[in-house]
Motif scaffolding. Structure first.
Motif, PDB file in Angstrom:
ATOM      1  N   ILE A  23       0.851  -1.194   0.000  1.00 51.63           N
ATOM      2  CA  ILE A  23       0.000   0.000   0.000  1.00 51.63           C
ATOM      3  C   ILE A  23       0.882   1.237   0.000  1.00 51.63           C
ATOM      4  CG2 ILE A  23      -0.250  -0.006   2.548  1.00 51.63           C
ATOM      5  CD1 ILE A  23      -3.136   1.152   1.992  1.00 51.63           C
ATOM      6  N   GLY A  24       0.554   2.169  -0.881  1.00 46.58           N
ATOM      7  CA  GLY A  24       1.240   3.455  -0.919  1.00 46.58           C
ATOM      8  C   GLY A  24       0.622   4.404   0.089  1.00 46.58           C
ATOM      9  N   THR A  25       1.412   5.353   0.578  1.00 51.42           N
ATOM     10  CA  THR A  25       0.911   6.242   1.644  1.00 51.42           C
ATOM     11  C   THR A  25       1.006   7.721   1.288  1.00 51.42           C
ATOM     12  OG1 THR A  25       3.083   6.229   2.739  1.00 51.42           O
ATOM     13  CG2 THR A  25       1.477   4.574   3.468  1.00 51.42           C
ATOM     14  N   TYR A  26       1.304   8.024   0.011  1.00 51.48           N
ATOM     15  CA  TYR A  26       1.427   9.437  -0.340  1.00 51.48           C
ATOM     16  C   TYR A  26       0.073  10.124  -0.271  1.00 51.48           C
ATOM     17  CZ  TYR A  26       1.698  13.769  -2.877  1.00 51.48           C
ATOM     18  OH  TYR A  26       1.586  15.107  -3.194  1.00 51.48           O
ATOM     19  N   GLY A  27       0.046  11.299   0.341  1.00 57.57           N
ATOM     20  CA  GLY A  27      -1.128  12.160   0.305  1.00 57.57           C
ATOM     21  C   GLY A  27      -0.626  13.589   0.339  1.00 57.57           C
ATOM     22  N   GLY A  35      -4.181  12.349  10.501  1.00 58.38           N
ATOM     23  CA  GLY A  35      -4.707  11.058  10.952  1.00 58.38           C
ATOM     24  C   GLY A  35      -5.126  10.141   9.832  1.00 58.38           C
ATOM     25  N   THR A  36      -5.178  10.670   8.593  1.00 62.10           N
ATOM     26  CA  THR A  36      -5.647   9.861   7.461  1.00 62.10           C
ATOM     27  C   THR A  36      -4.719   8.681   7.195  1.00 62.10           C
ATOM     28  OG1 THR A  36      -6.598  11.851   6.474  1.00 62.10           O
ATOM     29  CG2 THR A  36      -6.352   9.930   5.043  1.00 62.10           C
ATOM     30  N   ALA A  37      -3.417   8.955   7.147  1.00 61.92           N
ATOM     31  CA  ALA A  37      -2.454   7.876   6.865  1.00 61.92           C
ATOM     32  C   ALA A  37      -2.474   6.852   8.001  1.00 61.92           C
ATOM     33  CB  ALA A  37      -1.050   8.453   6.677  1.00 61.92           C
ATOM     34  N   TYR A  38      -2.583   7.333   9.222  1.00 66.11           N
ATOM     35  CA  TYR A  38      -2.641   6.443  10.395  1.00 66.11           C
ATOM     36  C   TYR A  38      -3.803   5.457  10.268  1.00 66.11           C
ATOM     37  CZ  TYR A  38      -4.131   5.120  15.117  1.00 66.11           C
ATOM     38  OH  TYR A  38      -4.588   4.418  16.212  1.00 66.11           O
ATOM     39  N   GLU A  39      -4.996   5.989  10.016  1.00 64.45           N
ATOM     40  CA  GLU A  39      -6.198   5.140   9.915  1.00 64.45           C
ATOM     41  C   GLU A  39      -6.076   4.163   8.740  1.00 64.45           C
ATOM     42  OE1 GLU A  39      -8.441   4.789  12.041  1.00 64.45           O
ATOM     43  OE2 GLU A  39      -8.295   6.594  13.277  1.00 64.45           O
ATOM     44  N   SER A  40      -5.552   4.654   7.623  1.00 67.65           N
ATOM     45  CA  SER A  40      -5.464   3.826   6.416  1.00 67.65           C
ATOM     46  C   SER A  40      -4.501   2.666   6.601  1.00 67.65           C
ATOM     47  CB  SER A  40      -5.007   4.679   5.226  1.00 67.65           C
ATOM     48  OG  SER A  40      -5.892   5.755   5.034  1.00 67.65           O
ATOM     49  N   VAL A  41      -3.328   2.955   7.176  1.00 70.05           N
ATOM     50  CA  VAL A  41      -2.314   1.905   7.341  1.00 70.05           C
ATOM     51  C   VAL A  41      -2.772   0.887   8.384  1.00 70.05           C
ATOM     52  CG1 VAL A  41       0.061   1.448   8.101  1.00 70.05           C
ATOM     53  CG2 VAL A  41      -0.412   3.328   6.516  1.00 70.05           C
ATOM     54  N   LYS A  42      -3.376   1.388   9.450  1.00 70.02           N
ATOM     55  CA  LYS A  42      -3.876   0.473  10.487  1.00 70.02           C
ATOM     56  C   LYS A  42      -4.898  -0.505   9.878  1.00 70.02           C
ATOM     57  CE  LYS A  42      -6.226   1.303  14.499  1.00 70.02           C
ATOM     58  NZ  LYS A  42      -6.701   2.013  15.658  1.00 70.02           N
ATOM     59  N   TYR A  43      -5.821   0.065   9.101  1.00 66.74           N
ATOM     60  CA  TYR A  43      -6.848  -0.766   8.461  1.00 66.74           C
ATOM     61  C   TYR A  43      -6.219  -1.728   7.458  1.00 66.74           C
ATOM     62  CZ  TYR A  43     -11.027  -2.151   5.910  1.00 66.74           C
ATOM     63  OH  TYR A  43     -12.029  -2.890   5.315  1.00 66.74           O
ATOM     64  N   ALA A  55       7.581   7.552   2.773  1.00 69.97           N
ATOM     65  CA  ALA A  55       8.718   8.437   2.492  1.00 69.97           C
ATOM     66  C   ALA A  55       8.693   9.608   3.455  1.00 69.97           C
ATOM     67  CB  ALA A  55       8.671   8.950   1.050  1.00 69.97           C
ATOM     68  N   LEU A  56       9.878  10.074   3.789  1.00 69.91           N
ATOM     69  CA  LEU A  56      10.011  11.261   4.637  1.00 69.91           C
ATOM     70  C   LEU A  56       9.291  12.459   4.020  1.00 69.91           C
ATOM     71  CD1 LEU A  56      11.530  12.296   7.222  1.00 69.91           C
ATOM     72  CD2 LEU A  56      13.346  13.043   5.694  1.00 69.91           C
ATOM     73  N   VAL A  57       9.402  12.577   2.694  1.00 74.05           N
ATOM     74  CA  VAL A  57       8.857  13.742   1.997  1.00 74.05           C
ATOM     75  C   VAL A  57       7.323  13.714   1.924  1.00 74.05           C
ATOM     76  CG1 VAL A  57       8.896  12.868  -0.382  1.00 74.05           C
ATOM     77  CG2 VAL A  57       9.424  15.278   0.053  1.00 74.05           C
ATOM     78  N   TYR A  58       6.694  12.608   2.354  1.00 75.30           N
ATOM     79  CA  TYR A  58       5.223  12.564   2.416  1.00 75.30           C
ATOM     80  C   TYR A  58       4.697  13.267   3.676  1.00 75.30           C
ATOM     81  CZ  TYR A  58       5.658   8.779  -1.086  1.00 75.30           C
ATOM     82  OH  TYR A  58       5.967   8.024  -2.187  1.00 75.30           O
ATOM     83  N   PHE A  59       5.587  13.558   4.608  1.00 71.49           N
ATOM     84  CA  PHE A  59       5.232  14.279   5.842  1.00 71.49           C
ATOM     85  C   PHE A  59       4.223  13.528   6.712  1.00 71.49           C
ATOM     86  CE2 PHE A  59       6.556  17.563   2.800  1.00 71.49           C
ATOM     87  CZ  PHE A  59       7.564  18.183   3.521  1.00 71.49           C
ATOM     88  N   ASN A  60       4.160  12.206   6.560  1.00 73.14           N
ATOM     89  CA  ASN A  60       3.203  11.458   7.398  1.00 73.14           C
ATOM     90  C   ASN A  60       3.816  10.182   7.974  1.00 73.14           C
ATOM     91  OD1 ASN A  60       3.287   9.722   5.211  1.00 73.14           O
ATOM     92  ND2 ASN A  60       1.200  10.122   4.518  1.00 73.14           N
ATOM     93  N   GLU A  61       5.157  10.083   7.961  1.00 71.49           N
ATOM     94  CA  GLU A  61       5.778   8.849   8.468  1.00 71.49           C
ATOM     95  C   GLU A  61       5.492   8.647   9.953  1.00 71.49           C
ATOM     96  OE1 GLU A  61       9.450   7.065   5.968  1.00 71.49           O
ATOM     97  OE2 GLU A  61       9.984   8.862   7.072  1.00 71.49           O
ATOM     98  N   HIS A  62       5.257   9.738  10.699  1.00 66.09           N
ATOM     99  CA  HIS A  62       4.927   9.573  12.124  1.00 66.09           C
ATOM    100  C   HIS A  62       3.594   8.832  12.286  1.00 66.09           C
ATOM    101  CE1 HIS A  62       3.078  13.278  10.701  1.00 66.09           C
ATOM    102  NE2 HIS A  62       2.248  13.263  11.729  1.00 66.09           N
ATOM    103  N   GLU A  63       2.642   9.119  11.393  1.00 71.36           N
ATOM    104  CA  GLU A  63       1.343   8.430  11.456  1.00 71.36           C
ATOM    105  C   GLU A  63       1.470   6.971  11.026  1.00 71.36           C
ATOM    106  OE1 GLU A  63      -1.858  10.375   9.456  1.00 71.36           O
ATOM    107  OE2 GLU A  63      -1.398  12.345  10.299  1.00 71.36           O
ATOM    108  N   VAL A  64       2.248   6.752   9.976  1.00 69.61           N
ATOM    109  CA  VAL A  64       2.453   5.394   9.463  1.00 69.61           C
ATOM    110  C   VAL A  64       3.138   4.538  10.532  1.00 69.61           C
ATOM    111  CG1 VAL A  64       3.629   4.020   7.703  1.00 69.61           C
ATOM    112  CG2 VAL A  64       2.525   6.183   7.058  1.00 69.61           C
ATOM    113  N   GLY A  65       4.174   5.115  11.158  1.00 70.18           N
ATOM    114  CA  GLY A  65       4.891   4.403  12.216  1.00 70.18           C
ATOM    115  C   GLY A  65       4.002   4.061  13.393  1.00 70.18           C
ATOM    116  N   GLN A  66       3.145   5.006  13.750  1.00 73.29           N
ATOM    117  CA  GLN A  66       2.219   4.767  14.876  1.00 73.29           C
ATOM    118  C   GLN A  66       1.277   3.603  14.556  1.00 73.29           C
ATOM    119  OE1 GLN A  66      -0.343   8.109  15.849  1.00 73.29           O
ATOM    120  NE2 GLN A  66      -1.358   6.985  17.495  1.00 73.29           N
ATOM    121  N   ALA A  67       0.772   3.575  13.333  1.00 70.47           N
ATOM    122  CA  ALA A  67      -0.143   2.492  12.933  1.00 70.47           C
ATOM    123  C   ALA A  67       0.567   1.138  12.993  1.00 70.47           C
ATOM    124  CB  ALA A  67      -0.674   2.752  11.521  1.00 70.47           C
TER     125      ALA A  67
END
Length: 326
Positions: A23-27, A35-43, A55-67
């Motif tokens: 699954i890709g996580t770019y948004g 919270g969008t990336a967090y919810e998506s990756v968790k699901y 990617a770091l440049v997606y600015f959402n790795e903290h959410e992905v990591g949390q999921a």
């Protein structure tokens, strides 16, 4: 090999396995709600995905990591079940910036290692923390790239245990050969992440990578979003293609599922990005049918050499990869 929802990995040249379905996580960070990336990756992990592309440049790795960490903590998966791909951005190509960039990703994810770390683009920008550096006239500020020196810094990160596998993204044949022919090469690239879908089947790059035992990871496997900033809008919407529609009807699947199954059967890893829970689930449901050889050939025949993601704003960069045949 029979592909199943639980078992659909291919072995890379370094012996590690990569799941064919990810699954890709770019948004767009300007428009994607927190919270969008967090919810998506968790699901996605709950649905069965084990390969997460970030990617770091997606600015959402903290959410992905949390999921990821939450799904490990609740027993759904172990860390070794998850395959995470991170990326080295254009402003961190100088060798002394490579490890700090990877360590920043690890700190943001709060993980000890990533499974795959790739050079996101062969084009270097002015080094530093401004990801899209521009001069006073609004022109991008480039930096001279020595891809081999960048690669050596990545090899040191692998030797230090921060990453298991090393790869590249958006590299053309010439740029791949630079790395493959580098004197003293310790770790060869195991993957090249490139645009790949029925309108852009990449036959020449597929053949080249096959010869060198490099796995192709296909981004935008469903075509792409219609973001005029970086997408060629003259390209027709892939998922409305008549052949894909007729095959979808035959198999009682969506055109997206047919497009994904096409690449997976060709041994191409796919990383469709979606923040829609319904589509995340649908995209994963491609292991209960298969296309015939003739159908694969027919879809290959749709190739128009249409590149959706042209990033034309950087086409004056000396290492812009898409001016060459492949």
């Amino acid at each position: 090999m029979a592909l199943t929802a639980k078992s659909h990995s291919v072995t890379m040249s370094d012996g590690f396995k990569i799941p064919l379905m990810g699954i890709g996580t770019y948004g767009d960070p300007r428009t994607t709600p927190k919270g969008t990336a967090y919810e998506s990756v968790k699901y996605a992990i709950e649905v069965g995905y084990r390969h997460i592309d970030g990617a770091l440049v997606y600015f959402n790795e903290h959410e992905v990591g949390q999921a990821i960490r939450e799904k490990i903590a609740d027993g759904t998966v172990k860390r070794e079940d998850i395959f995470y791909c991170g990326k080295l951005w254009n402003t961190f190509h100088p060798p002394e910036l490579v490890r700090p960039a990877l360590e920043r990703t690890l700190k943001t994810l709060q993980l000890d290692y990533v499974d795959l770390y790739i050079i996101e683009m062969p084009m270097a920008f002015k080094p530093g923390d401004v990801f899209y550096p521009k001069d006073e006239n609004g022109k991008y500020i480039y930096h001279e790239t020595d891809l081999c020196a960048t690669w050596e810094a990545l090899e040191a990160c692998k030797d230090a245990g921060l990453v298991k596998s090393l790869g590249v993204s958006n590299f053309n044949k010439r740029q791949l050969e630079l790395i493959l022919n580098k004197p003293g090469l310790k770790h060869k690239p195991v993957s090249n992440q490139i645009e790949c879908h029925p309108y852009f089947t990449q036959p020449k790059m597929m053949e080249f990578c096959k010869q060198h035992n490099i796995v192709i990871v296909g981004y935008s496997p469903l075509g792409t979003s219609r973001d005029p900033f970086w997408v060629n809008l003259k390209s027709p919407p892939l998922l409305e293609d008549e052949l894909l529609v007729s095959l979808a009807n035959k198999y009682k699947k969506t055109t997206a599922q047919v497009a994904l199954r096409f690449n997976v059967q060709r041994g191409v890893v796919v990383i469709p990005k979606s923040f829609s829970l319904k589509r995340i689930k649908e995209n994963f449901e491609i292991f209960d049918f298969s296309l015939t050889d003739d159908e694969i050939k027919a879809i290959e025949g749709l190739n128009k050499n249409v590149r959706f993601v042209e990033v034309r704003m950087w086409e004056d960069h000396p290492e812009y990869p898409f001016n060459e045949d492949y």
